[in-house]
Enzyme design. Sequence first.
Site, PDB file in Angstrom:
ATOM      1  N   TYR A 156       0.886  -1.306  -0.181  1.00  0.00           N
ATOM      2  CA  TYR A 156       0.117   0.076  -0.016  1.00  0.00           C
ATOM      3  C   TYR A 156       0.902   1.212   0.009  1.00  0.00           C
ATOM      4  O   TYR A 156       0.901   2.079  -0.753  1.00  0.00           O
ATOM      5  CB  TYR A 156      -0.848   0.046   1.229  1.00  0.00           C
ATOM      6  CG  TYR A 156      -1.750   1.306   1.528  1.00  0.00           C
ATOM      7  CD1 TYR A 156      -2.313   1.717   0.632  1.00  0.00           C
ATOM      8  CD2 TYR A 156      -0.895   2.046   2.573  1.00  0.00           C
ATOM      9  CE1 TYR A 156      -3.044   3.079   0.944  1.00  0.00           C
ATOM     10  CE2 TYR A 156      -1.514   3.320   2.968  1.00  0.00           C
ATOM     11  CZ  TYR A 156      -2.583   3.839   1.994  1.00  0.00           C
ATOM     12  OH  TYR A 156      -3.056   5.178   2.340  1.00  0.00           O
ATOM     13  N   LYS A 160       1.519   4.145  -2.907  1.00  0.00           N
ATOM     14  CA  LYS A 160       1.344   5.779  -2.533  1.00  0.00           C
ATOM     15  C   LYS A 160       2.521   6.539  -2.974  1.00  0.00           C
ATOM     16  O   LYS A 160       2.408   7.534  -3.249  1.00  0.00           O
ATOM     17  CB  LYS A 160       0.601   5.785  -1.326  1.00  0.00           C
ATOM     18  CG  LYS A 160      -0.803   5.401  -0.831  1.00  0.00           C
ATOM     19  CD  LYS A 160      -1.765   6.180  -1.652  1.00  0.00           C
ATOM     20  CE  LYS A 160      -2.174   7.532  -1.123  1.00  0.00           C
ATOM     21  NZ  LYS A 160      -3.299   8.015  -1.920  1.00  0.00           N
TER      22      LYS A 160
END
Length: 349
Positions: A156, A160
């Site tokens: 994740y 990002k």
Amino acid sequence: MILVTGGAGFIGSNFVLEWLAQSDEPVVNLDALTYAGNLDNLRSIADDRRHIFVHGNIGDATLVADLLSRHKPRAIINLAAESHVDRSIHGPEDFIQTNILGSFRLLEAVRAYWSGLPDKSDFRFLHVSTDEVFGTLGPDDPAFSEDTSYQPNSPYSASKAASDHLVRAYFHTYGLPVLTTNCSNNYGPLHFPEKLIPLVIHNALNGRPLPIYGDGQQIRDWLYVKDHCSAIRRVLQAGKPGETYNIGGWNERANLDVVNMLCSVLDELQPRVDGKRYSDQIAFVTDRPGHDRRYAIDARKIEAELGWRPAETFESGIRKTVRWYLDNADWVENVASGSYRDWIEKQYA
Ligand code: NAD
Ligand code: DAU
């Protein structure tokens, strides 16, 4: 007109509701309605003509180009993302697709639109990111500042970080007026009950275990979601293109302390019928792989340069949040049952 992506998710829906409560400027809301997107979050503005909901993907270049040329937004707030760390560990693919490729396609469509604008310098692309891109801190390390180097540890946070780098590159290479915000952990109303705080409230009320990963001494820096929304509005209004702004409320807490606090507030507001305490439901479970030990945000830049301050303390925000979940059991039930989607889609058909 502004275009918000991911405006049916937790932060996005809070942002859209707050925006329309504070301004008359209309919002186009582009959301793919993944498992985390929920039109029920937006039911209070279902008949508000200032809100134009579009069911679609940020990676759909044709759709985005059409929306931009039709609505001519002065700004984009990019909140759309896959956001849950545990899901990224079990299946990173969607995170790469949306957070990296989707953001890239969105940037390309926005660049084409922006290059045809007469007043290019008035436009803004505000990218909403996370403190997780900075990696993890030791107990005595200083909090993350805007100059902290990126060291993402989960799929994740890596996805990002990649999108943050693309946004930065579009500023330096093409001059697109971008702003990036890196915020700490949010909590509050409309939070999908897979994340720690809403999960604990939901499980507590349903007599289920309250899972604590590892020893529960991992530290997160918590911010009430409406304070994050006010910070985004302030950065959009006064942030300097090309700059990044860390957002946080100086609220570092160990997970076990957060869960115990939730249990105490629940004990007070809705005591268990058997007279026992909610903390009796706490269960220590296997740790998250690669679990970051500590996050902390140094928010001095946004405070000094833009004059932003959070309105809630952790105590006031947690109390409001528990109250909201107690008062909105139907929302939780719909989300948890999964049947809400069919029902709510019909409301908008
Ligand atoms: P969320 O998972 O609750 O909502 C994400 C929304 O994006 C959903 O409505 C989903 O349907 C939509 N979406 C997903 N993929 C899409 C796609 N390809 N095209 C269009 N829409 C898509 O997430 P959230 O917690 O509201 O987070 C919003 C943003 O803020 C994310 O970018 C996240 O990285 C960032 N952020 C979150 C936190 C936090 O604590 N929740 C903290 C800092 C930053
Ligand atoms: O820091 C900002 C980030 O905060 C955002 O970028 C993410 O989108 C958001 O999901 C959040 O990530 P976290 O992983 O910190 O949030 P989560 O609620 O999943 O977990 C918070 C802490 O609680 C973390 O240390 C893991 C722990 N945890 C979580 C769950 C779901 C548990 O101990 N038990 C649980 O069941």
